[in-house]
Design a protein around this motif. Sequence first.
Motif, PDB file in Angstrom:
ATOM      1  N   MET A 120       0.857  -1.317   0.122  1.00  5.37           N
ATOM      2  CA  MET A 120       0.186   0.079  -0.086  1.00  5.37           C
ATOM      3  C   MET A 120       0.784   1.204  -0.146  1.00  5.37           C
ATOM      4  N   GLY A 121       2.187   0.942   0.212  1.00  3.96           N
ATOM      5  CA  GLY A 121       2.903   2.272   0.185  1.00  3.96           C
ATOM      6  C   GLY A 121       2.894   3.004   1.294  1.00  3.96           C
ATOM      7  N   ILE A 122       2.487   2.573   2.566  1.00  7.63           N
ATOM      8  CA  ILE A 122       2.455   3.346   3.762  1.00  7.63           C
ATOM      9  C   ILE A 122       3.139   2.750   4.944  1.00  7.63           C
ATOM     10  N   SER A 123       4.246   1.817   4.648  1.00  4.31           N
ATOM     11  CA  SER A 123       4.907   1.161   5.708  1.00  4.31           C
ATOM     12  C   SER A 123       5.876   2.147   6.264  1.00  4.31           C
ATOM     13  N   GLN A 124       6.291   3.477   5.712  1.00  2.97           N
ATOM     14  CA  GLN A 124       7.007   4.239   6.915  1.00  2.97           C
ATOM     15  C   GLN A 124       6.281   4.596   7.742  1.00  2.97           C
ATOM     16  N   TYR A 125       4.908   4.774   7.835  1.00  7.08           N
ATOM     17  CA  TYR A 125       4.164   4.908   9.013  1.00  7.08           C
ATOM     18  C   TYR A 125       4.312   3.876  10.427  1.00  7.08           C
ATOM     19  N   PHE A 126       5.012   2.958   9.741  1.00  6.20           N
ATOM     20  CA  PHE A 126       4.683   1.672  10.655  1.00  6.20           C
ATOM     21  C   PHE A 126       5.986   0.997  11.184  1.00  6.20           C
ATOM     22  N   VAL A 127       7.524   2.035  11.081  1.00 11.32           N
ATOM     23  CA  VAL A 127       8.604   1.482  11.027  1.00 11.32           C
ATOM     24  C   VAL A 127       8.871   0.759  12.177  1.00 11.32           C
ATOM     25  N   SER A 128       8.524   1.219  13.463  1.00  4.70           N
ATOM     26  CA  SER A 128       8.653   0.550  14.469  1.00  4.70           C
ATOM     27  C   SER A 128       7.947  -0.904  14.708  1.00  4.70           C
ATOM     28  N   GLU A 129       7.137  -0.779  14.455  1.00  2.00           N
ATOM     29  CA  GLU A 129       6.185  -2.016  14.356  1.00  2.00           C
ATOM     30  C   GLU A 129       6.612  -3.145  13.470  1.00  2.00           C
ATOM     31  N   ILE A 130       7.092  -2.645  12.269  1.00  2.00           N
ATOM     32  CA  ILE A 130       7.627  -3.691  11.130  1.00  2.00           C
ATOM     33  C   ILE A 130       8.909  -4.171  11.812  1.00  2.00           C
ATOM     34  N   LYS A 131       9.721  -3.242  12.442  1.00  2.00           N
ATOM     35  CA  LYS A 131      11.409  -3.673  12.854  1.00  2.00           C
ATOM     36  C   LYS A 131      10.910  -4.681  13.937  1.00  2.00           C
ATOM     37  N   SER A 132       9.708  -4.465  14.872  1.00  2.00           N
ATOM     38  CA  SER A 132       9.866  -5.455  15.653  1.00  2.00           C
ATOM     39  C   SER A 132       9.242  -6.740  15.285  1.00  2.00           C
ATOM     40  N   ILE A 133       8.521  -6.990  14.154  1.00  2.00           N
ATOM     41  CA  ILE A 133       7.925  -8.218  13.468  1.00  2.00           C
ATOM     42  C   ILE A 133       9.015  -8.708  12.917  1.00  2.00           C
ATOM     43  N   LEU A 134       9.897  -8.163  12.289  1.00  2.00           N
ATOM     44  CA  LEU A 134      10.880  -8.640  11.385  1.00  2.00           C
ATOM     45  C   LEU A 134      12.090  -9.194  12.316  1.00  2.00           C
ATOM     46  N   ASP A 135      12.273  -8.471  13.552  1.00  2.00           N
ATOM     47  CA  ASP A 135      13.236  -8.955  14.463  1.00  2.00           C
ATOM     48  C   ASP A 135      12.936 -10.026  15.016  1.00  2.00           C
ATOM     49  N   THR A 136      11.640 -10.302  15.493  1.00  2.00           N
ATOM     50  CA  THR A 136      11.021 -11.522  16.103  1.00  2.00           C
ATOM     51  C   THR A 136      10.869 -12.626  15.103  1.00  2.00           C
ATOM     52  N   THR A 137      10.833 -12.391  13.789  1.00  2.00           N
ATOM     53  CA  THR A 137      10.571 -13.530  12.552  1.00  2.00           C
ATOM     54  C   THR A 137      12.219 -13.841  12.587  1.00  2.00           C
ATOM     55  N   TYR A 138      13.200 -13.071  12.454  1.00  2.00           N
ATOM     56  CA  TYR A 138      14.566 -13.343  12.287  1.00  2.00           C
ATOM     57  C   TYR A 138      15.321 -14.348  13.412  1.00  2.00           C
ATOM     58  N   VAL A 139      14.957 -14.121  14.634  1.00  2.00           N
ATOM     59  CA  VAL A 139      15.028 -14.867  15.547  1.00  2.00           C
ATOM     60  C   VAL A 139      14.415 -16.149  15.538  1.00  2.00           C
ATOM     61  N   SER A 140      13.263 -16.237  15.170  1.00  2.00           N
ATOM     62  CA  SER A 140      12.334 -17.575  15.041  1.00  2.00           C
ATOM     63  C   SER A 140      13.143 -18.379  13.640  1.00  2.00           C
ATOM     64  N   TRP A 141      13.659 -17.496  12.736  1.00  2.00           N
ATOM     65  CA  TRP A 141      14.068 -18.103  11.480  1.00  2.00           C
ATOM     66  C   TRP A 141      15.513 -18.826  11.940  1.00  2.00           C
ATOM     67  N   LEU A 142      16.304 -18.043  12.671  1.00  2.00           N
ATOM     68  CA  LEU A 142      17.460 -18.825  13.195  1.00  2.00           C
ATOM     69  C   LEU A 142      17.281 -20.011  13.939  1.00  2.00           C
ATOM     70  N   GLU A 143      16.322 -19.908  14.872  1.00  2.00           N
ATOM     71  CA  GLU A 143      15.773 -20.852  15.801  1.00  2.00           C
ATOM     72  C   GLU A 143      15.129 -22.267  14.791  1.00  2.00           C
ATOM     73  N   ARG A 144      15.060 -21.948  13.494  1.00  2.00           N
ATOM     74  CA  ARG A 144      14.255 -22.876  12.610  1.00  2.00           C
ATOM     75  C   ARG A 144      13.131 -23.275  13.329  1.00  2.00           C
ATOM     76  N   ASP A 145      12.256 -22.252  13.855  1.00  2.00           N
ATOM     77  CA  ASP A 145      10.993 -22.306  14.221  1.00  2.00           C
ATOM     78  C   ASP A 145       9.923 -23.146  13.322  1.00  2.00           C
ATOM     79  N   GLU A 146       9.235 -24.051  13.827  1.00  2.00           N
ATOM     80  CA  GLU A 146       8.310 -24.967  13.078  1.00  2.00           C
ATOM     81  C   GLU A 146       7.159 -24.006  12.117  1.00  2.00           C
ATOM     82  N   GLU A 147       6.863 -23.056  12.935  1.00  2.00           N
ATOM     83  CA  GLU A 147       5.786 -21.848  12.308  1.00  2.00           C
ATOM     84  C   GLU A 147       5.902 -21.752  11.101  1.00  2.00           C
TER      85      GLU A 147
END
Length: 160
Positions: A120-147
């Motif tokens: 939608m081109g509005i991600s710049q208004y949610f930078v901190s929320e997106i960073k939090s989600i991506l950081d959590t996802t990255y940790v889960s990725w490194l742990e090879r999370d089943e989800e």
Amino acid sequence: GMDLEFPVRQTDVDRLLHLREIELEREAGDHSYGREAYMAYVTEGLGNLLEWDEIMMFQRKNGSFFNCPSTTAATLVNHYNDKALQYLNCLVSKFGSAVPTVYPLNIYCQLSWVDALEKMGISQYFVSEIKSILDTTYVSWLERDEEIMLDITTCAMAFR
């Protein structure tokens, strides 16, 4: 086998059973891991046609089978397992009598949200929320999370 009565014609039931037999015959020659996973996923319709001990290799850490309440319940009915029962009890206590078809979907939903905001081109208004989600996802990725690792769509979004 339970003498239930359904408002359908016997010919309709026979046709469904015939389709099931065709599918089972088609799959019979394939002994791959993918075939085993597929057969485990469709346990509800197979009952005593499966080797329930073999299905247990698809149980996830959370006690479910493929994060699917119906597959988990079908497996539990045919092969009792404490972890599967705990998973189902957790869902019922969380959602009541109507549970989702797949659970959990946390990472998938969050990554879909990020994807939608970017499209939608509005991600710049949610930078901190997106960073939090991506950081959590990255940790889960490194742990090879089943989800992440056991769902191709979630895995692709997490990779991107």
